[in-house]
Design a protein around this motif. Structure first.
Motif, PDB file in Angstrom:
ATOM      1  N   ALA A 220       0.896  -1.166   0.042  1.00  0.00           N
ATOM      2  CA  ALA A 220      -0.051   0.059   0.113  1.00  0.00           C
ATOM      3  C   ALA A 220       0.768   1.272  -0.116  1.00  0.00           C
ATOM      4  O   ALA A 220       0.291   2.413  -0.062  1.00  0.00           O
ATOM      5  N   ARG A 221       2.135   1.150   0.177  1.00  0.00           N
ATOM      6  CA  ARG A 221       3.208   2.161   0.150  1.00  0.00           C
ATOM      7  C   ARG A 221       2.766   3.112   1.390  1.00  0.00           C
ATOM      8  O   ARG A 221       3.211   4.518   1.295  1.00  0.00           O
ATOM      9  N   THR A 222       2.535   2.491   2.255  1.00  0.00           N
ATOM     10  CA  THR A 222       2.162   3.369   3.706  1.00  0.00           C
ATOM     11  C   THR A 222       3.356   3.018   4.713  1.00  0.00           C
ATOM     12  O   THR A 222       3.611   2.096   5.339  1.00  0.00           O
ATOM     13  N   LEU A 223       4.408   4.301   4.847  1.00  0.00           N
ATOM     14  CA  LEU A 223       5.352   3.993   5.319  1.00  0.00           C
ATOM     15  C   LEU A 223       5.317   4.604   6.905  1.00  0.00           C
ATOM     16  O   LEU A 223       4.724   5.830   6.904  1.00  0.00           O
ATOM     17  N   SER A 224       5.868   4.092   7.810  1.00  0.00           N
ATOM     18  CA  SER A 224       5.921   4.635   9.048  1.00  0.00           C
ATOM     19  C   SER A 224       7.524   5.459   9.270  1.00  0.00           C
ATOM     20  O   SER A 224       8.423   4.627   9.057  1.00  0.00           O
ATOM     21  N   VAL A 225       7.486   6.608   9.933  1.00  0.00           N
ATOM     22  CA  VAL A 225       8.724   7.140  10.237  1.00  0.00           C
ATOM     23  C   VAL A 225       8.811   7.256  11.595  1.00  0.00           C
ATOM     24  O   VAL A 225       8.043   8.192  12.239  1.00  0.00           O
ATOM     25  N   GLU A 226       9.903   6.891  12.433  1.00  0.00           N
ATOM     26  CA  GLU A 226      10.011   7.168  13.704  1.00  0.00           C
ATOM     27  C   GLU A 226      11.155   8.346  14.069  1.00  0.00           C
ATOM     28  O   GLU A 226      12.093   7.971  13.680  1.00  0.00           O
ATOM     29  N   TYR A 227      10.482   9.425  14.552  1.00  0.00           N
ATOM     30  CA  TYR A 227      11.315  10.430  14.760  1.00  0.00           C
ATOM     31  C   TYR A 227      11.913  10.394  16.270  1.00  0.00           C
ATOM     32  O   TYR A 227      10.952  10.273  17.109  1.00  0.00           O
ATOM     33  N   ARG A 228      13.171  10.389  16.358  1.00  0.00           N
ATOM     34  CA  ARG A 228      14.032  10.397  17.595  1.00  0.00           C
ATOM     35  C   ARG A 228      14.120  11.880  18.097  1.00  0.00           C
ATOM     36  O   ARG A 228      14.882  12.321  17.417  1.00  0.00           O
ATOM     37  N   ILE A 229      13.281  12.557  18.898  1.00  0.00           N
ATOM     38  CA  ILE A 229      13.683  13.839  19.254  1.00  0.00           C
ATOM     39  C   ILE A 229      14.645  14.118  20.396  1.00  0.00           C
ATOM     40  O   ILE A 229      14.363  13.401  21.429  1.00  0.00           O
ATOM     41  N   ARG A 230      15.852  14.430  20.299  1.00  0.00           N
ATOM     42  CA  ARG A 230      16.922  14.398  21.347  1.00  0.00           C
ATOM     43  C   ARG A 230      16.985  15.742  21.935  1.00  0.00           C
ATOM     44  O   ARG A 230      16.813  17.004  21.127  1.00  0.00           O
ATOM     45  N   ASN A 231      17.213  15.831  23.281  1.00  0.00           N
ATOM     46  CA  ASN A 231      17.341  17.099  23.828  1.00  0.00           C
ATOM     47  C   ASN A 231      18.684  17.040  23.882  1.00  0.00           C
ATOM     48  O   ASN A 231      19.450  16.807  24.785  1.00  0.00           O
ATOM     49  N   THR A 232      19.729  17.807  22.988  1.00  0.00           N
ATOM     50  CA  THR A 232      21.036  18.023  23.136  1.00  0.00           C
ATOM     51  C   THR A 232      21.443  19.361  23.859  1.00  0.00           C
ATOM     52  O   THR A 232      22.758  19.776  24.167  1.00  0.00           O
ATOM     53  N   GLY A 233      20.577  20.257  24.604  1.00  0.00           N
ATOM     54  CA  GLY A 233      20.985  21.437  25.243  1.00  0.00           C
ATOM     55  C   GLY A 233      21.342  21.156  26.842  1.00  0.00           C
ATOM     56  O   GLY A 233      21.196  19.788  27.187  1.00  0.00           O
ATOM     57  N   THR A 234      21.651  22.179  27.428  1.00  0.00           N
ATOM     58  CA  THR A 234      21.887  21.750  28.923  1.00  0.00           C
ATOM     59  C   THR A 234      20.574  22.057  30.004  1.00  0.00           C
ATOM     60  O   THR A 234      21.022  21.517  31.046  1.00  0.00           O
ATOM     61  N   GLY A 235      19.600  22.349  29.193  1.00  0.00           N
ATOM     62  CA  GLY A 235      18.543  22.380  30.310  1.00  0.00           C
ATOM     63  C   GLY A 235      17.538  21.403  29.741  1.00  0.00           C
ATOM     64  O   GLY A 235      17.469  21.037  28.738  1.00  0.00           O
ATOM     65  N   ASP A 236      16.444  21.243  30.720  1.00  0.00           N
ATOM     66  CA  ASP A 236      15.321  20.113  30.634  1.00  0.00           C
ATOM     67  C   ASP A 236      14.403  20.663  29.625  1.00  0.00           C
ATOM     68  O   ASP A 236      14.157  21.829  29.850  1.00  0.00           O
ATOM     69  N   ALA A 237      13.819  20.073  29.012  1.00  0.00           N
ATOM     70  CA  ALA A 237      12.865  20.522  28.030  1.00  0.00           C
ATOM     71  C   ALA A 237      11.313  19.990  28.606  1.00  0.00           C
ATOM     72  O   ALA A 237      11.142  18.917  29.006  1.00  0.00           O
ATOM     73  N   PHE A 238      10.406  20.916  28.302  1.00  0.00           N
ATOM     74  CA  PHE A 238       9.167  20.688  29.026  1.00  0.00           C
ATOM     75  C   PHE A 238       8.001  20.937  27.894  1.00  0.00           C
ATOM     76  O   PHE A 238       8.083  21.900  26.950  1.00  0.00           O
ATOM     77  N   GLY A 239       6.639  20.335  27.786  1.00  0.00           N
ATOM     78  CA  GLY A 239       5.649  20.698  27.049  1.00  0.00           C
ATOM     79  C   GLY A 239       6.050  20.329  25.689  1.00  0.00           C
ATOM     80  O   GLY A 239       5.546  21.092  24.659  1.00  0.00           O
ATOM     81  N   VAL A 240       7.019  19.313  25.340  1.00  0.00           N
ATOM     82  CA  VAL A 240       7.637  19.267  23.906  1.00  0.00           C
ATOM     83  C   VAL A 240       6.288  18.508  23.025  1.00  0.00           C
ATOM     84  O   VAL A 240       5.773  17.656  23.549  1.00  0.00           O
ATOM     85  N   LYS A 241       6.335  18.798  21.915  1.00  0.00           N
ATOM     86  CA  LYS A 241       5.105  18.743  21.070  1.00  0.00           C
ATOM     87  C   LYS A 241       5.866  18.605  19.697  1.00  0.00           C
ATOM     88  O   LYS A 241       6.572  19.351  19.080  1.00  0.00           O
ATOM     89  N   LEU A 242       5.705  17.455  19.029  1.00  0.00           N
ATOM     90  CA  LEU A 242       5.889  17.241  17.581  1.00  0.00           C
ATOM     91  C   LEU A 242       4.802  17.923  16.720  1.00  0.00           C
ATOM     92  O   LEU A 242       3.665  17.294  16.641  1.00  0.00           O
ATOM     93  N   VAL A 243       5.072  19.300  16.301  1.00  0.00           N
ATOM     94  CA  VAL A 243       4.089  19.964  15.603  1.00  0.00           C
ATOM     95  C   VAL A 243       3.576  19.519  14.270  1.00  0.00           C
ATOM     96  O   VAL A 243       2.503  19.254  13.878  1.00  0.00           O
ATOM     97  N   ASP A 244       4.693  18.954  13.236  1.00  0.00           N
ATOM     98  CA  ASP A 244       4.369  18.486  12.182  1.00  0.00           C
ATOM     99  C   ASP A 244       5.766  17.911  11.802  1.00  0.00           C
ATOM    100  O   ASP A 244       6.881  18.062  12.300  1.00  0.00           O
ATOM    101  N   ALA A 245       5.718  17.138  10.428  1.00  0.00           N
ATOM    102  CA  ALA A 245       7.009  16.287  10.158  1.00  0.00           C
ATOM    103  C   ALA A 245       6.495  16.522   8.443  1.00  0.00           C
ATOM    104  O   ALA A 245       6.149  15.384   7.968  1.00  0.00           O
ATOM    105  N   LEU A 246       6.238  17.744   7.832  1.00  0.00           N
ATOM    106  CA  LEU A 246       6.035  17.953   6.204  1.00  0.00           C
ATOM    107  C   LEU A 246       6.935  17.453   5.368  1.00  0.00           C
ATOM    108  O   LEU A 246       7.947  18.119   5.383  1.00  0.00           O
ATOM    109  N   PRO A 247       6.574  16.635   4.527  1.00  0.00           N
ATOM    110  CA  PRO A 247       7.417  16.215   3.486  1.00  0.00           C
ATOM    111  C   PRO A 247       7.611  17.437   2.345  1.00  0.00           C
ATOM    112  O   PRO A 247       6.549  18.066   2.126  1.00  0.00           O
TER     113      PRO A 247
END
Length: 319
Positions: A220-247
């Protein structure tokens, strides 16, 4: 003959080296995590404003000797705490605690530097503030025999505990205080704090893993893409949301789901979100423009980081 062969060998070696270097560069670009495009440096984020008012009628005051010299011959040590509603100090319900050794005498009082503290605490950690209002020789607070009142300054107490989301914070401001300082319990006190705090800031990098998730999805050509969101900063992240991943490729259709709430990501940590696409009928590659929203530990400096990620469509239906 030997003179003719040597240049040909060197030329072949050079061509092989160019191909090898090009392949290495391509592999490095494909494997390296993508970082945010056009993001501000963590140090460039605006300080977080602090504006907290708290009061309680359950303070406890003990008496002790005062300054070794000068007009302030007694200490009235106030301790207590009160709850803060969500939104007063970050989005979480919090607690404000006071530990204020007022030096009193005559009509004057002081909170010498390094002795008085206010602590703001929630499930993320504690931000401790050191209060100063005069000293033993130069009192700046008023005292009427019952209450001490006036204003002063505060600075953040350094803390490097890795489990404290407010670690590494700096900043300062002003405060006002009014308190019944007669010894006993059930004492009324009020503290107002205003100023700014600079926190360690989070930062985003994104990698991906593409998979079909079954032979049916492959056809069916339905591909799943797992995005790994890494926090590379020195501070902790909160309220994180993947808003979009548009091709960016018109042959690819983003199915979703987006947006996706990810939650909190500590510094050095990561979280995952899976987005599905309808992809081309043959093997191909496309770029997905990921957009990730996040804030710092005070739920301030909210911003969206844009990271382009190259996705290679798997050739076979198997991992």
């Amino acid at each position: 003959m030997r003179g003719t062969t040597a240049p040909r060998v060197r030329s072949a070696v050079r061509r092989a080296a160019v191909v090898l270097i090009g392949l290495q560069v391509w592999l490095a670009s494909a494997a390296a995590p993508a970082g945010a495009v056009g993001r501000e440096a963590a140090a460039g984020r605006a300080p977080d404003p602090v504006s907290v008012s708290a009061s309680s009628a359950a303070g406890a005051v003990t008496s002790a000797p005062g300054c070794p010299s000068g007009p302030l011959g007694a200490t009235r040590h106030l301790t207590g705490g009160t709850a803060l509603s969500p939104g007063v100090f970050s989005s979480l319900a919090s607690q404000l605690s006071v530990d204020l050794p007022f030096r009193v005498g005559g009509t004057q009082a002081a909170l010498p530097g390094g002795e008085a503290q206010v602590a703001l605490t929630n499930a993320r950690g504690t931000l401790a503030l050191a209060l100063t209002a005069g000293d033993c020789t130069t009192p700046t607070l008023s005292y009427d025999g019952t209450s001490a009142s006036g204003s002063g300054t505060w600075t953040v107490v350094p803390d490097a505990a890795p489990t404290n989301a407010y670690r590494g914070a700096t900043g300062g401001g002003t405060f006002t205080v009014t308190s019944d300082v007669t010894p006993g319990t059930g004492k009324l006190w009020t503290v107002n704090l205003t100023g700014n705090v600079t926190l360690l800031q989070p930062q985003v990098a994104v990698t991906q893993r593409a998979f079909w998730g079954g032979i049916g999805n492959y056809f069916a050509r339905t591909l799943s893409v797992e995005y790994r969101i890494r926090n590379t900063g020195t501070g902790d992240a909160f309220g994180v949301k993947l808003v979009d991943a548009l091709p960016t490729d018109s042959r690819i259709t983003r199915i979703g789901p987006v947006p996706q709430t990810v939650g909190a990501i500590p510094a050095g940590g990561s979280a995952r979100a899976v987005v599905r696409y309808r992809v081309c009928a043959i093997s191909c590659r496309f770029t997905a423009t990921t957009q990730t929203f996040l804030t710092d530990a005070l739920d301030a400096n909210g911003h969206t980081e844009t990271v382009p990620v190259v996705v290679a469509v798997p050739i076979t239906p198997f991992p």
